[in-house]
Design a protein around this motif. Structure first.
Motif: not given
Length: 98
Positions: A72-98
């Motif tokens: 269960k913890l391994n699955e949660k860890n994978k999901q958290l890594a995916q969420v963090v990756a999506l958020l990092e991508q969103r931050v990069r996209d927002l930084e490029k817009e500015k």
């Protein structure tokens, strides 16, 4: 076990099987005739072999419980890594817009 539980080093749900196993071994130590009865019930001729079987069963149950927790913890860890990756991508996209 109780000291670790009191210090909040371990959660209650992780220690229940250990506590149950300890109580079972204590009962068998106080009432050894129960081990003879248990051995006869399951068809084992030597009570010591029944005791080893019981200990082996308790350890297997604890390992299965811990394996389920790790899975269960391994699955949660994978999901958290995916969420963090999506958020990092969103931050990069927002930084490029500015």
């Amino acid at each position: 076990m109780l000291l670790l539980l009191k210090k909040r080093s371990l959660h209650l749900k992780y220690t229940l099987l250990w506590i149950f196993s300890g109580i079972l071994m204590l009962v068998l130590a106080v009432f050894p005739h129960l081990l003879d009865w248990f051995a006869a019930l399951i068809g084992i001729y030597e009570p010591t072999n029944a005791l080893f079987s019981l200990i082996f069963f308790c350890v297997i149950m604890i390992l299965m419980s811990l394996t389920a927790i790790v899975s269960k913890l391994n699955e949660k860890n994978k999901q958290l890594a995916q969420v963090v990756a999506l958020l990092e991508q969103r931050v990069r996209d927002l930084e490029k817009e500015k």
